[in-house]
Write a protein that holds these residues in place. Structure first.
Motif, PDB file in Angstrom:
ATOM      1  N   VAL A   1       7.745  -2.895 -15.788  1.00  0.00           N
ATOM      2  CA  VAL A   1       8.278  -2.485 -14.496  1.00  0.00           C
ATOM      3  C   VAL A   1       8.361  -0.968 -14.481  1.00  0.00           C
ATOM      4  N   ASP A   2       7.608  -0.345 -13.592  1.00  0.00           N
ATOM      5  CA  ASP A   2       7.617   1.110 -13.497  1.00  0.00           C
ATOM      6  C   ASP A   2       7.681   1.509 -12.025  1.00  0.00           C
ATOM      7  N   PHE A   3       7.250   2.717 -11.700  1.00  0.00           N
ATOM      8  CA  PHE A   3       7.392   3.220 -10.332  1.00  0.00           C
ATOM      9  C   PHE A   3       6.209   2.882  -9.429  1.00  0.00           C
ATOM     10  N   ALA A   4       5.143   2.333  -9.972  1.00  0.00           N
ATOM     11  CA  ALA A   4       3.950   2.071  -9.175  1.00  0.00           C
ATOM     12  C   ALA A   4       4.274   1.174  -7.981  1.00  0.00           C
ATOM     13  N   GLY A   5       3.944   1.644  -6.792  1.00  0.00           N
ATOM     14  CA  GLY A   5       4.184   0.867  -5.582  1.00  0.00           C
ATOM     15  C   GLY A   5       5.504   1.151  -4.919  1.00  0.00           C
ATOM     16  N   THR A   6       6.373   1.923  -5.599  1.00  0.00           N
ATOM     17  CA  THR A   6       7.621   2.316  -4.946  1.00  0.00           C
ATOM     18  C   THR A   6       7.361   3.551  -4.095  1.00  0.00           C
ATOM     19  N   VAL A   7       8.300   3.839  -3.191  1.00  0.00           N
ATOM     20  CA  VAL A   7       8.156   4.998  -2.319  1.00  0.00           C
ATOM     21  C   VAL A   7       9.478   5.748  -2.226  1.00  0.00           C
ATOM     22  N   SER A   8       9.362   7.011  -1.875  1.00  0.00           N
ATOM     23  CA  SER A   8      10.545   7.814  -1.584  1.00  0.00           C
ATOM     24  C   SER A   8      10.580   8.062  -0.082  1.00  0.00           C
ATOM     25  N   LEU A   9      11.770   7.926   0.493  1.00  0.00           N
ATOM     26  CA  LEU A   9      11.992   8.240   1.899  1.00  0.00           C
ATOM     27  C   LEU A   9      12.783   9.536   1.969  1.00  0.00           C
ATOM     28  N   SER A  10      13.016  10.027   3.162  1.00  0.00           N
ATOM     29  CA  SER A  10      13.773  11.262   3.316  1.00  0.00           C
ATOM     30  C   SER A  10      15.193  11.121   2.803  1.00  0.00           C
ATOM     31  N   ASN A  11      15.725   9.901   2.820  1.00  0.00           N
ATOM     32  CA  ASN A  11      17.123   9.701   2.449  1.00  0.00           C
ATOM     33  C   ASN A  11      17.363   8.454   1.615  1.00  0.00           C
ATOM     34  N   CYS A  12      16.322   7.759   1.264  1.00  0.00           N
ATOM     35  CA  CYS A  12      16.458   6.470   0.595  1.00  0.00           C
ATOM     36  C   CYS A  12      15.282   6.208  -0.325  1.00  0.00           C
ATOM     37  N   SER A  13      15.305   5.040  -0.930  1.00  0.00           N
ATOM     38  CA  SER A  13      14.206   4.540  -1.742  1.00  0.00           C
ATOM     39  C   SER A  13      13.578   3.343  -1.034  1.00  0.00           C
ATOM     40  N   GLY A  14      12.422   2.908  -1.520  1.00  0.00           N
ATOM     41  CA  GLY A  14      11.762   1.764  -0.917  1.00  0.00           C
ATOM     42  C   GLY A  14      10.576   1.338  -1.752  1.00  0.00           C
ATOM     43  N   SER A  15       9.806   0.388  -1.225  1.00  0.00           N
ATOM     44  CA  SER A  15       8.629  -0.091  -1.954  1.00  0.00           C
ATOM     45  C   SER A  15       7.602  -0.658  -0.984  1.00  0.00           C
ATOM     46  N   VAL A  16       6.336  -0.560  -1.391  1.00  0.00           N
ATOM     47  CA  VAL A  16       5.256  -1.221  -0.667  1.00  0.00           C
ATOM     48  C   VAL A  16       5.277  -2.674  -1.105  1.00  0.00           C
ATOM     49  N   ILE A  17       5.411  -3.586  -0.161  1.00  0.00           N
ATOM     50  CA  ILE A  17       5.548  -5.000  -0.511  1.00  0.00           C
ATOM     51  C   ILE A  17       4.469  -5.850   0.144  1.00  0.00           C
ATOM     52  N   ARG A  18       4.222  -6.975  -0.483  1.00  0.00           N
ATOM     53  CA  ARG A  18       3.393  -8.015   0.108  1.00  0.00           C
ATOM     54  C   ARG A  18       4.108  -9.338  -0.101  1.00  0.00           C
ATOM     55  N   PHE A  19       3.698 -10.334   0.659  1.00  0.00           N
ATOM     56  CA  PHE A  19       4.246 -11.677   0.527  1.00  0.00           C
ATOM     57  C   PHE A  19       3.215 -12.572  -0.157  1.00  0.00           C
ATOM     58  N   PRO A  20       3.619 -13.735  -0.638  1.00  0.00           N
ATOM     59  CA  PRO A  20       2.657 -14.618  -1.306  1.00  0.00           C
ATOM     60  C   PRO A  20       1.423 -14.917  -0.447  1.00  0.00           C
ATOM     61  N   GLY A  21       1.603 -14.933   0.882  1.00  0.00           N
ATOM     62  CA  GLY A  21       0.477 -15.248   1.757  1.00  0.00           C
ATOM     63  C   GLY A  21      -0.245 -14.050   2.329  1.00  0.00           C
ATOM     64  N   SER A  22       0.134 -12.838   1.933  1.00  0.00           N
ATOM     65  CA  SER A  22      -0.506 -11.638   2.472  1.00  0.00           C
ATOM     66  C   SER A  22      -1.926 -11.498   1.931  1.00  0.00           C
ATOM     67  N   ALA A  23      -2.799 -10.886   2.751  1.00  0.00           N
ATOM     68  CA  ALA A  23      -4.181 -10.623   2.345  1.00  0.00           C
ATOM     69  C   ALA A  23      -4.362  -9.136   2.072  1.00  0.00           C
ATOM     70  N   ASP A  24      -5.350  -8.803   1.244  1.00  0.00           N
ATOM     71  CA  ASP A  24      -5.594  -7.403   0.915  1.00  0.00           C
ATOM     72  C   ASP A  24      -5.903  -6.567   2.147  1.00  0.00           C
ATOM     73  N   THR A  25      -6.470  -7.199   3.163  1.00  0.00           N
ATOM     74  CA  THR A  25      -6.864  -6.485   4.372  1.00  0.00           C
ATOM     75  C   THR A  25      -5.725  -6.344   5.380  1.00  0.00           C
ATOM     76  N   ASP A  26      -4.567  -6.897   5.067  1.00  0.00           N
ATOM     77  CA  ASP A  26      -3.414  -6.793   5.974  1.00  0.00           C
ATOM     78  C   ASP A  26      -2.845  -5.379   5.947  1.00  0.00           C
ATOM     79  N   PRO A  27      -2.200  -4.963   7.047  1.00  0.00           N
ATOM     80  CA  PRO A  27      -1.507  -3.676   7.026  1.00  0.00           C
ATOM     81  C   PRO A  27      -0.396  -3.710   5.985  1.00  0.00           C
TER      82      PRO A  27
END
Length: 287
Positions: free
Chosen positions: A46-72
């Protein structure tokens, strides 16, 4: 709640949520039921890959079990991290235009790109504390350009005793502890959250960690989103959430931090990562 740095500096009120959300605060700010079994040994890194920094918070790029690579690509953070201010109790925001930017981090916590939102897909501080943004790019494009994959949101309820890591893109810091248990109702000022995750004391999260993904170290999946903690030992006030059980008994745990479960989110998204609050099994609050 772990209040955002901007909010902390301007002394914006949380309208009554106990601990200021774990948004970026310059000093301390916060992000537990008994673990029946010892934690499993970590099976993934578990590292920082895929996490994001916001102006005032933390976050992450997420997908769901049914998401496709071509999805936004979607970005997950807290409801109280929303750039237009805290959603009011009972308020649910969907489809709101946004141009918010996010610093995409690699495994070492280095910013490698700026992602941009074009919509607040969903945001609320009722029952849970989440904001989900839609970005202008796809998972495939992010992986092709930067070699970074999204974090997958687990679609089953987390388990007490699970070893977890809270990964803050804002501070580029990782907290390690276990799920201590679950809180029937977590009340902070005017807001109430259901079935919240309580950490063991080792996750002493601070302001700016709001919105951090809570990752199961055995699977690498997101099981919750970090959001608050009791800073001063006060009862159910801003920056001091209290636990309320099914009988109405209130418990205050100073120094203990919390997160909101995310397992119920995937059922509300259909093909193309589109929000459908009427989908079967979707239990997120509706507008």
């Amino acid at each position: 709640m772990k209040k955002p740095l901007v909010a902390a500096l301007s002394s914006l009120a949380l309208a009554g949520l106990g601990a200021t959300p774990a948004m970026a605060a310059p000093h301390t700010t916060a992000p537990h039921t008994t673990a029946p079994h010892p934690a499993k040994a970590a099976a993934v890194t578990v590292d920082f890959a895929g996490t994001v920094s916001l102006s005032n918070c933390s976050g992450s790029v997420i997908r769901f079990p049914g998401s496709a690579d071509t999805d936004p690509a979607l970005v997950l953070t807290n409801g109280h991290c929303l750039e237009t201010g805290f959603p009011a109790p009972g308020e649910v925001i969907t489809g709101q235009s946004s141009s918010r930017t996010f610093g995409l981090l690699n495994s070492a916590g280095t910013k490698v790109a700026t992602l941009r939102a074009n919509q607040v897909v969903y945001s609320t501080m009722t029952d849970t504390d989440v904001t989900i943004y839609r970005t202008t790019t796809t998972y495939a494009a992010i992986r092709s350009s930067y070699g970074i994959s999204p974090l997958t949101v687990q679609d089953t309820h987390p388990v007490a005793g699970t070893a977890i890591k809270v990964v803050s893109g804002y501070w580029k810091r990782i907290y390690s502890c276990n799920i201590d248990g679950f809180v029937y109702r977590l009340k902070e000022g005017d807001w109430t959250w259901k079935d919240s995750v309580r950490y063991t004391s080792a996750c002493n999260t601070i302001g700016g960690t709001s919105g951090s993904p809570v990752v199961d170290t055995a699977t690498g999946k997101v099981v919750a989103v970090n959001n608050t903690g009791n800073e001063d030992g006060q009862r159910c006030t801003e920056n001091n959430p209290c636990e309320v059980d099914a009988n109405g008994t209130v418990t205050v745990r100073q120094g203990i931090n919390y997160a909101e479960e995310t397992y119920n989110i995937p059922a509300c998204f259909t093909t193309g990562n589109k929000l459908n609050l009427s989908a079967a099994g979707c239990t997120l609050p509706k507008p």
